[in-house]
Design a protein around this motif. Structure first.
Motif, PDB file in Angstrom:
ATOM      1  N   MET A   5      17.487 -41.121 133.088  1.00  0.00           N
ATOM      2  CA  MET A   5      16.363 -41.064 133.626  1.00  0.00           C
ATOM      3  C   MET A   5      16.178 -39.727 134.187  1.00  0.00           C
ATOM      4  SD  MET A   5      14.655 -44.523 135.104  1.00  0.00           S
ATOM      5  CE  MET A   5      13.350 -43.836 135.340  1.00  0.00           C
ATOM      6  N   PHE A  35      11.846 -41.601 128.598  1.00  0.00           N
ATOM      7  CA  PHE A  35      11.822 -42.720 129.723  1.00  0.00           C
ATOM      8  C   PHE A  35      10.899 -42.418 130.975  1.00  0.00           C
ATOM      9  CE2 PHE A  35      15.985 -42.470 127.729  1.00  0.00           C
ATOM     10  CZ  PHE A  35      16.228 -43.588 127.192  1.00  0.00           C
ATOM     11  N   HIS A  37       7.742 -42.678 133.298  1.00  0.00           N
ATOM     12  CA  HIS A  37       6.779 -43.676 133.893  1.00  0.00           C
ATOM     13  C   HIS A  37       5.666 -43.016 134.615  1.00  0.00           C
ATOM     14  CE1 HIS A  37       8.644 -43.066 137.959  1.00  0.00           C
ATOM     15  NE2 HIS A  37       9.865 -43.150 137.295  1.00  0.00           N
ATOM     16  N   ARG A  56       6.352 -43.897 123.448  1.00  0.00           N
ATOM     17  CA  ARG A  56       7.898 -44.199 123.311  1.00  0.00           C
ATOM     18  C   ARG A  56       8.309 -43.971 124.726  1.00  0.00           C
ATOM     19  NH1 ARG A  56       8.393 -41.364 119.112  1.00  0.00           N
ATOM     20  NH2 ARG A  56      10.445 -40.692 119.769  1.00  0.00           N
ATOM     21  N   ASN A  57       7.775 -44.075 125.947  1.00  0.00           N
ATOM     22  CA  ASN A  57       8.002 -44.030 127.050  1.00  0.00           C
ATOM     23  C   ASN A  57       8.045 -45.293 128.056  1.00  0.00           C
ATOM     24  OD1 ASN A  57       8.936 -41.097 127.789  1.00  0.00           O
ATOM     25  ND2 ASN A  57       6.830 -40.695 126.805  1.00  0.00           N
ATOM     26  N   GLN A  58       7.993 -45.284 129.395  1.00  0.00           N
ATOM     27  CA  GLN A  58       7.634 -46.338 130.036  1.00  0.00           C
ATOM     28  C   GLN A  58       6.755 -46.457 130.921  1.00  0.00           C
ATOM     29  OE1 GLN A  58      11.793 -46.583 131.862  1.00  0.00           O
ATOM     30  NE2 GLN A  58      12.755 -46.930 129.794  1.00  0.00           N
ATOM     31  N   HIS A  60       3.538 -47.722 132.830  1.00  0.00           N
ATOM     32  CA  HIS A  60       2.857 -48.919 133.089  1.00  0.00           C
ATOM     33  C   HIS A  60       1.636 -48.992 133.641  1.00  0.00           C
ATOM     34  CE1 HIS A  60       6.551 -51.721 133.077  1.00  0.00           C
ATOM     35  NE2 HIS A  60       7.176 -50.408 133.496  1.00  0.00           N
ATOM     36  N   GLU A  79       3.511 -47.258 122.385  1.00  0.00           N
ATOM     37  CA  GLU A  79       4.681 -47.949 122.456  1.00  0.00           C
ATOM     38  C   GLU A  79       5.178 -47.744 124.248  1.00  0.00           C
ATOM     39  OE1 GLU A  79       8.286 -48.078 120.100  1.00  0.00           O
ATOM     40  OE2 GLU A  79       7.095 -47.382 118.579  1.00  0.00           O
ATOM     41  N   ASN A  80       4.307 -48.101 125.053  1.00  0.00           N
ATOM     42  CA  ASN A  80       4.432 -48.019 126.460  1.00  0.00           C
ATOM     43  C   ASN A  80       4.265 -49.491 126.858  1.00  0.00           C
ATOM     44  OD1 ASN A  80       5.036 -45.114 127.810  1.00  0.00           O
ATOM     45  ND2 ASN A  80       3.614 -44.971 126.196  1.00  0.00           N
ATOM     46  N   GLU A  81       4.194 -49.662 128.337  1.00  0.00           N
ATOM     47  CA  GLU A  81       3.854 -50.849 128.888  1.00  0.00           C
ATOM     48  C   GLU A  81       2.550 -50.926 129.633  1.00  0.00           C
ATOM     49  OE1 GLU A  81       5.659 -53.576 128.400  1.00  0.00           O
ATOM     50  OE2 GLU A  81       6.753 -52.494 126.991  1.00  0.00           O
ATOM     51  N   ASN A 104       1.031 -51.710 123.431  1.00  0.00           N
ATOM     52  CA  ASN A 104       1.048 -51.829 124.754  1.00  0.00           C
ATOM     53  C   ASN A 104       0.377 -53.128 124.883  1.00  0.00           C
ATOM     54  OD1 ASN A 104       1.328 -49.137 126.381  1.00  0.00           O
ATOM     55  ND2 ASN A 104       0.403 -48.477 124.479  1.00  0.00           N
TER      56      ASN A 104
END
Length: 134
Positions: A5, A35, A37, A56-58, A60, A79-81, A104
């Motif tokens: 990270m 990675f 956010h 393709r990261n994180q 939210h 492809e995140n959250e 997502n």
């Protein structure tokens, strides 16, 4: 994991700084698979940015700095959250043509509210769809 990270954050900071320092003629920023956010505040200075790839990261939370970029045409957040999206702010973006939110876990409210409000392509996966493992 923390080392990865840290390296990713350093890469992103360098990329954004290089973009800002090179002047306002940069049209695309590719930060996929890092990675991430969140985005650094400096991104909001990229007033001529036309496309950003944050897939393709994180994330939210939707990176709301993007809604302040007047020339932004394409946002890729696949492809995140991300659960919630500022639909009204996106609808007010003058140049936005496409946003990719596939894979997502978007809430049902976004899926219902967004289509009648937006004038651009909003790509979403069917509910319960998940990205295939790498």
């Amino acid at each position: 994991m923390l080392r990865k990270m840290g390296e990713a954050v350093a890469r992103v900071a360098r990329k954004v700084n290089e973009t800002v320092e090179s002047g306002s003629d940069t049209l695309e920023l590719h930060l996929e698979g890092n990675f991430l956010h969140s985005l650094p505040n400096e991104v909001s200075t990229l007033q001529h940015l036309k496309a950003i790839d944050l897939s393709r990261n994180q994330f939210h939370d939707f990176p709301e700095q993007l809604t302040t970029l007047p020339a932004l045409e394409t946002i890729n957040l696949e492809e995140n959250e991300i659960v919630d999206v500022p639909v009204e702010k996106l609808a007010a973006m003058p140049a936005l043509r496409s946003i990719n939110l596939r894979f997502n876990p978007l809430n049902a409210e976004v899926r219902v509210i967004a289509p009648p409000l937006i004038k651009f392509d909003m790509l979403m996966s069917p509910e319960d769809a998940r990205a295939s493992p790498p």
